[in-house]
Design a protein around this motif. Sequence first.
Motif, PDB file in Angstrom:
ATOM      1  N   ASP A 125     -55.048  -5.345  30.957  1.00  0.00           N
ATOM      2  CA  ASP A 125     -56.356  -5.237  31.609  1.00  0.00           C
ATOM      3  C   ASP A 125     -56.649  -6.479  32.453  1.00  0.00           C
ATOM      4  OD1 ASP A 125     -58.744  -4.028  32.240  1.00  0.00           O
ATOM      5  OD2 ASP A 125     -59.796  -4.787  30.463  1.00  0.00           O
ATOM      6  N   VAL A 126     -57.736  -6.413  33.196  1.00  0.00           N
ATOM      7  CA  VAL A 126     -58.228  -7.589  33.925  1.00  0.00           C
ATOM      8  C   VAL A 126     -58.468  -8.711  32.917  1.00  0.00           C
ATOM      9  CG1 VAL A 126     -60.101  -8.458  35.373  1.00  0.00           C
ATOM     10  CG2 VAL A 126     -59.276  -6.098  35.665  1.00  0.00           C
ATOM     11  N   ARG A 192     -67.916 -11.169  36.197  1.00  0.00           N
ATOM     12  CA  ARG A 192     -67.236  -9.914  35.902  1.00  0.00           C
ATOM     13  C   ARG A 192     -68.184  -8.751  36.165  1.00  0.00           C
ATOM     14  NH1 ARG A 192     -67.665  -6.362  32.079  1.00  0.00           N
ATOM     15  NH2 ARG A 192     -68.978  -7.736  30.791  1.00  0.00           N
ATOM     16  N   ARG A 195     -64.856  -3.508  34.966  1.00  0.00           N
ATOM     17  CA  ARG A 195     -63.443  -3.882  35.019  1.00  0.00           C
ATOM     18  C   ARG A 195     -62.940  -3.839  36.451  1.00  0.00           C
ATOM     19  NH1 ARG A 195     -63.460  -1.734  29.753  1.00  0.00           N
ATOM     20  NH2 ARG A 195     -62.249  -3.070  28.323  1.00  0.00           N
ATOM     21  N   THR A 196     -63.872  -3.832  37.377  1.00  0.00           N
ATOM     22  CA  THR A 196     -63.519  -3.678  38.791  1.00  0.00           C
ATOM     23  C   THR A 196     -63.356  -5.018  39.489  1.00  0.00           C
ATOM     24  OG1 THR A 196     -64.780  -1.618  38.844  1.00  0.00           O
ATOM     25  CG2 THR A 196     -64.182  -2.575  40.959  1.00  0.00           C
ATOM     26  N   TRP A 211     -59.476 -11.742  41.144  1.00  0.00           N
ATOM     27  CA  TRP A 211     -58.291 -11.228  40.472  1.00  0.00           C
ATOM     28  C   TRP A 211     -57.818  -9.956  41.164  1.00  0.00           C
ATOM     29  CZ3 TRP A 211     -54.654 -12.713  37.251  1.00  0.00           C
ATOM     30  CH2 TRP A 211     -53.842 -11.759  36.632  1.00  0.00           C
ATOM     31  N   ASN A 212     -56.547  -9.968  41.561  1.00  0.00           N
ATOM     32  CA  ASN A 212     -55.920  -8.802  42.177  1.00  0.00           C
ATOM     33  C   ASN A 212     -55.153  -8.068  41.070  1.00  0.00           C
ATOM     34  OD1 ASN A 212     -54.246  -6.965  43.543  1.00  0.00           O
ATOM     35  ND2 ASN A 212     -54.178  -8.252  45.376  1.00  0.00           N
ATOM     36  N   GLN A 213     -55.738  -6.969  40.581  1.00  0.00           N
ATOM     37  CA  GLN A 213     -55.126  -6.251  39.470  1.00  0.00           C
ATOM     38  C   GLN A 213     -53.830  -5.567  39.882  1.00  0.00           C
ATOM     39  OE1 GLN A 213     -55.607  -6.439  36.462  1.00  0.00           O
ATOM     40  NE2 GLN A 213     -54.946  -4.566  35.429  1.00  0.00           N
ATOM     41  N   ASN A 214     -53.719  -5.222  41.170  1.00  0.00           N
ATOM     42  CA  ASN A 214     -52.477  -4.586  41.628  1.00  0.00           C
ATOM     43  C   ASN A 214     -51.299  -5.545  41.534  1.00  0.00           C
ATOM     44  OD1 ASN A 214     -53.861  -2.186  42.280  1.00  0.00           O
ATOM     45  ND2 ASN A 214     -54.427  -3.003  44.286  1.00  0.00           N
ATOM     46  N   ARG A 216     -51.576  -8.446  39.843  1.00  0.00           N
ATOM     47  CA  ARG A 216     -51.791  -9.181  38.604  1.00  0.00           C
ATOM     48  C   ARG A 216     -51.691 -10.687  38.827  1.00  0.00           C
ATOM     49  NH1 ARG A 216     -52.889  -6.733  34.404  1.00  0.00           N
ATOM     50  NH2 ARG A 216     -52.468  -8.586  33.135  1.00  0.00           N
ATOM     51  N   TRP A 218     -54.228 -14.178  40.753  1.00  0.00           N
ATOM     52  CA  TRP A 218     -55.448 -14.599  41.418  1.00  0.00           C
ATOM     53  C   TRP A 218     -55.186 -14.714  42.915  1.00  0.00           C
ATOM     54  CZ3 TRP A 218     -60.037 -14.577  39.134  1.00  0.00           C
ATOM     55  CH2 TRP A 218     -60.089 -14.653  37.741  1.00  0.00           C
TER      56      TRP A 218
END
Length: 258
Positions: A125-126, A192, A195-196, A211-214, A216, A218
């Motif tokens: 997760d983030v 935050r 979770r977006t 945070w770039n979740q794609n 993973r 910063w």
Amino acid sequence: MKQCFARTLVLASLLASTSAVAQDQTLEPVVDAANEINQAARSSQLTVDQIADTTQERLQQFKQINRQIEGLEVYVQQLQRQIDFQQQEKSELNTAIDEVSVVERQITPLMLRMIDSLETFVNLDVPFLPNERENRIINLKDLMDRADVDVSEKFRRVMEAYQIEADYGRSIEAYNGEMQVGGQLQDVEFLRIGRTVLIYKTRDGEAMGVWNQNQRQWQELDSGYRSSVQEALRIARKQLAPDLLMLPVFTPSSQAGE
């Protein structure tokens, strides 16, 4: 002649006096008997009155006792229904107790799998509140090894952890922390949004990242977002009313968006 008449009167008087005395002596027993009868009648009447009063008192006591008996009968019937219900509950509890060991053998592996799944989810997760979330999972694992905690309490704690994670997706939060910025460990503010969005800002506001979740990792955030980030932090801390903000949002189908 006169002398003979006088003697006759004296004799008559004597006879009358003698007759009255004799009559009084004859009536005296009758009067005494009548008085005794009257006295006995008064005594009998008093006895009858006392018996009547006692009978009335006993009748009232009888009626009161009957009412108490009726009330006790209703109370006993209610108690019997409660006893019958408790007997039914006792039977059901005994059946449930017999099945506890079976349920425990089934639910314990389920909880262990739930904790493992939660740990995997948090790792993917983030990365917000990393220490808090990691410690929660560690505590759950320690809890599962404790013999002094009921299975029901263990299950409640596992479900509570899932509920906390679910609530993160519906809330906005600002919190302080530390992270490496420009090769140095600095105090930062994290923002935050569900979770977006996860953004950090240094205390002086000179550096910001998202945070770039794609990917993973910063990603540096343009200074043009500084005012929006600052306003969002104040909203998260309930210092401002909610408002529309322009913030970067990463989606699985794109590198970045707004």
